[in-house]
Design a protein around this motif. Sequence first.
Motif, PDB file in Angstrom:
ATOM      1  N   VAL A  58       0.820  -1.216   0.000  1.00  0.00           N
ATOM      2  CA  VAL A  58       0.000   0.000   0.000  1.00  0.00           C
ATOM      3  C   VAL A  58       0.852   1.262   0.000  1.00  0.00           C
ATOM      4  CG1 VAL A  58      -1.710   1.311   1.310  1.00  0.00           C
ATOM      5  CG2 VAL A  58      -1.924  -1.170   1.125  1.00  0.00           C
ATOM      6  N   ARG A  59       1.917   1.281   0.831  1.00  0.00           N
ATOM      7  CA  ARG A  59       2.687   2.513   1.017  1.00  0.00           C
ATOM      8  C   ARG A  59       3.978   2.564   0.211  1.00  0.00           C
ATOM      9  NH1 ARG A  59       1.983   5.290   5.874  1.00  0.00           N
ATOM     10  NH2 ARG A  59       3.578   6.678   5.024  1.00  0.00           N
ATOM     11  N   ILE A  60       4.690   1.457   0.167  1.00  0.00           N
ATOM     12  CA  ILE A  60       6.035   1.484  -0.408  1.00  0.00           C
ATOM     13  C   ILE A  60       5.989   1.399  -1.931  1.00  0.00           C
ATOM     14  CG2 ILE A  60       8.344   0.482  -0.319  1.00  0.00           C
ATOM     15  CD1 ILE A  60       7.231   1.612   2.363  1.00  0.00           C
ATOM     16  N   GLU A  61       5.279   0.390  -2.448  1.00  0.00           N
ATOM     17  CA  GLU A  61       5.268   0.185  -3.896  1.00  0.00           C
ATOM     18  C   GLU A  61       4.618   1.340  -4.635  1.00  0.00           C
ATOM     19  OE1 GLU A  61       3.434  -3.569  -4.604  1.00  0.00           O
ATOM     20  OE2 GLU A  61       5.080  -4.738  -3.743  1.00  0.00           O
ATOM     21  N   SER A  62       3.716   2.055  -3.968  1.00  0.00           N
ATOM     22  CA  SER A  62       3.001   3.138  -4.644  1.00  0.00           C
ATOM     23  C   SER A  62       3.603   4.517  -4.379  1.00  0.00           C
ATOM     24  CB  SER A  62       1.534   3.147  -4.196  1.00  0.00           C
ATOM     25  OG  SER A  62       1.452   3.376  -2.802  1.00  0.00           O
ATOM     26  N   SER A  63       4.659   4.563  -3.562  1.00  0.00           N
ATOM     27  CA  SER A  63       5.169   5.879  -3.158  1.00  0.00           C
ATOM     28  C   SER A  63       5.941   6.581  -4.265  1.00  0.00           C
ATOM     29  CB  SER A  63       6.078   5.724  -1.929  1.00  0.00           C
ATOM     30  OG  SER A  63       7.279   5.057  -2.281  1.00  0.00           O
ATOM     31  N   GLY A  64       6.582   5.808  -5.121  1.00  0.00           N
ATOM     32  CA  GLY A  64       7.366   6.415  -6.192  1.00  0.00           C
ATOM     33  C   GLY A  64       8.684   6.986  -5.741  1.00  0.00           C
ATOM     34  N   SER A  65       9.007   6.873  -4.454  1.00  0.00           N
ATOM     35  CA  SER A  65      10.275   7.396  -3.933  1.00  0.00           C
ATOM     36  C   SER A  65      11.151   6.232  -3.496  1.00  0.00           C
ATOM     37  CB  SER A  65      10.032   8.348  -2.767  1.00  0.00           C
ATOM     38  OG  SER A  65       9.354   7.686  -1.715  1.00  0.00           O
ATOM     39  N   HIS A  66      12.302   6.561  -2.979  1.00  0.00           N
ATOM     40  CA  HIS A  66      13.244   5.545  -2.505  1.00  0.00           C
ATOM     41  C   HIS A  66      12.545   4.691  -1.450  1.00  0.00           C
ATOM     42  CE1 HIS A  66      16.886   3.676  -1.101  1.00  0.00           C
ATOM     43  NE2 HIS A  66      17.633   4.396  -1.937  1.00  0.00           N
ATOM     44  N   PRO A  67      12.524   3.358  -1.597  1.00  0.00           N
ATOM     45  CA  PRO A  67      11.774   2.527  -0.631  1.00  0.00           C
ATOM     46  C   PRO A  67      12.263   2.697   0.800  1.00  0.00           C
ATOM     47  CG  PRO A  67      13.161   1.165  -2.070  1.00  0.00           C
ATOM     48  CD  PRO A  67      13.123   2.534  -2.667  1.00  0.00           C
ATOM     49  N   GLN A  68      13.592   2.851   0.985  1.00  0.00           N
ATOM     50  CA  GLN A  68      14.090   3.008   2.357  1.00  0.00           C
ATOM     51  C   GLN A  68      13.626   4.323   2.978  1.00  0.00           C
ATOM     52  OE1 GLN A  68      16.398   1.535  -0.011  1.00  0.00           O
ATOM     53  NE2 GLN A  68      15.701  -0.378   0.931  1.00  0.00           N
ATOM     54  N   ALA A  69      13.523   5.373   2.153  1.00  0.00           N
ATOM     55  CA  ALA A  69      13.057   6.661   2.675  1.00  0.00           C
ATOM     56  C   ALA A  69      11.607   6.558   3.141  1.00  0.00           C
ATOM     57  CB  ALA A  69      13.203   7.732   1.608  1.00  0.00           C
ATOM     58  N   THR A  70      10.774   5.856   2.374  1.00  0.00           N
ATOM     59  CA  THR A  70       9.371   5.707   2.756  1.00  0.00           C
ATOM     60  C   THR A  70       9.236   4.830   3.997  1.00  0.00           C
ATOM     61  OG1 THR A  70       8.772   5.883   0.422  1.00  0.00           O
ATOM     62  CG2 THR A  70       7.087   5.088   1.930  1.00  0.00           C
ATOM     63  N   TRP A  71       9.976   3.725   4.030  1.00  0.00           N
ATOM     64  CA  TRP A  71       9.941   2.869   5.212  1.00  0.00           C
ATOM     65  C   TRP A  71      10.383   3.634   6.450  1.00  0.00           C
ATOM     66  CZ3 TRP A  71       7.372  -1.174   6.328  1.00  0.00           C
ATOM     67  CH2 TRP A  71       7.117  -2.190   5.389  1.00  0.00           C
ATOM     68  N   SER A  72      11.413   4.441   6.317  1.00  0.00           N
ATOM     69  CA  SER A  72      11.913   5.205   7.457  1.00  0.00           C
ATOM     70  C   SER A  72      10.812   6.056   8.067  1.00  0.00           C
ATOM     71  CB  SER A  72      13.088   6.088   7.020  1.00  0.00           C
ATOM     72  OG  SER A  72      13.528   6.899   8.081  1.00  0.00           O
ATOM     73  N   GLN A  73      10.008   6.676   7.220  1.00  0.00           N
ATOM     74  CA  GLN A  73       8.932   7.525   7.715  1.00  0.00           C
ATOM     75  C   GLN A  73       7.786   6.712   8.292  1.00  0.00           C
ATOM     76  OE1 GLN A  73      10.022  10.794   7.388  1.00  0.00           O
ATOM     77  NE2 GLN A  73       8.579  10.872   9.093  1.00  0.00           N
ATOM     78  N   VAL A  74       7.474   5.589   7.638  1.00  0.00           N
ATOM     79  CA  VAL A  74       6.394   4.727   8.117  1.00  0.00           C
ATOM     80  C   VAL A  74       6.683   4.237   9.536  1.00  0.00           C
ATOM     81  CG1 VAL A  74       5.326   2.447   7.821  1.00  0.00           C
ATOM     82  CG2 VAL A  74       5.564   3.985   5.862  1.00  0.00           C
ATOM     83  N   LEU A  75       7.931   3.866   9.791  1.00  0.00           N
ATOM     84  CA  LEU A  75       8.287   3.310  11.097  1.00  0.00           C
ATOM     85  C   LEU A  75       8.147   4.329  12.220  1.00  0.00           C
ATOM     86  CD1 LEU A  75      11.464   1.274  10.050  1.00  0.00           C
ATOM     87  CD2 LEU A  75       9.192   0.361  10.601  1.00  0.00           C
TER      88      LEU A  75
END
Length: 537
Positions: A58-75
Amino acid sequence: MTPDRFTLLREDLGPRTLAYLLGADLSAVVAWDSQIELDKLGPSQLAVLEQLNLTRAVRIESSGSHPQATWSQVLIDGANIDGRGLGTVWRILAGGAAHGFDVTDLSLATLLTRIAVDAYPSLLLHDSFRSDGFGMSMVSLRTHPLFERFQAAAMEDEVLGPLFTIGREAGNEQDLLYRSVGQGFTFQPSLFVDQLVTAAWIGAQLQSLVPTPVDLAAEVELQLERAREALDGAVQIPVRIGFTGVLLPRDVERIDLGWGTLRRVDERDRYFADIARISGGTSTTDEDGYTTAIAYSGDLVLETSAPYTASITHRPADQPWIPPLLQTTTAIEEAAETLRLALLLSTGNPQSSIYPTWRAAMEPFSYGRIVNWGDPVNAVGLLPARLTRPEVDSWRRWAVAVHDHRPHVGVAVRRLLQAINERKRAEDILVDAVIVWESLFGITPGTTKGVTEALDHLLHRPGQDQEANKQHLRDIYNARSRVVHGDSELDDWTLRQMASDAVAIAIAALQQLFESRTDLLSLPTAKHRNRAVRQPR
């Protein structure tokens, strides 16, 4: 959960972060690559894996940005459970241990510690992917559920509160936050938590390559207290300086200097070496065929401390930096000079040289960044060598002596090191070396006579061929004067010989002073030293 989906999560988060979130052993997470091994997980761990997988879709694959950057914020994002970050909530749901807090404690220190502990998995994530170019200098904590509470508490704090009004008060719009590393900037209140937590992470890694949440919690409280003390007067902060040039004996890991510790470079220093981006090295091979190789990024690290202050003020652009605003940088450079001079004096050989690569200060307002660095490729006279135990012992003794007695002869120390490691032309070496003489014993009028006679008294015993010694000193001094005044008739051989002798005399003078005439080093000026060295003992 299929093995393929698990592998994607592990690639996104890194094994260490994923193991933390699942409350699992790191080695197990690294090994898991089949459905049979995944079946060894407990129901709560599998449930969290499914939530991570859903979040990825839902969040990572659709973010269009660096996956680690999105995960960092999600956590870090809130989960509406006791003000916890989502990463911490997942760990608790998986059965992992979590740092306990009194949820009713809304003190500034506790709020900051709770935010830092929730940032722990994001910090692990950043560290895991730093070598891939993702490792940012800090995480963004503005989405944490306790962020606004911390900001409000900090604004009410008697010492920290003024930070939040920098540049916003009538008549003080040009105020900046100045730190004693010689830098000033417009303070951004929304980044204060990020600064403290990131500085705490780097500080905790000085003790352990992979700190625990408990380590991080203790360090972030220390960073908060340092910020207060820096604004309220002054505080000592940890300093690290990388050096290249020599290696310790294979059975020696560190040298205790009293005022600091010199040790081999290890993985804890990789962060600073990466920022400096210094690569390459050089080597020598002795007559027995043994090769000694050094890395330009540094083989040794000095651990010490330096004074640090922070002040809110306006400094016009044309106003010189005053000493209090440079005291941290000055202390760092003096520590580096002390260690370099000590090695030189311990051997008396100009080829016994180390060169500082990167310098880092663990300051609470700037993410523990590098202060500055120098490229050893440009250093003169670096001759890679591995020291023996007696040489290490001698270096330590001289390092203690130089540290204890150098306050009044800083110019002499600096100019000698420049002559040996920075100057390439003989005339420049000669000028710098004679400046060492003048800085130690110069008087006016009659500088030539006064300096050379003082050096003669220091270096030569009564009964030696004093007139010949004095004449040699005068010849060198006169050669230096001819260079300074534009005389181009001195031949290259003479210049090189005079420069070499001037350096040797400067080294001998400093050896004598730091070894047996520390009474002269306690005197505040060259004039006082000149007068005292002539007195019979």
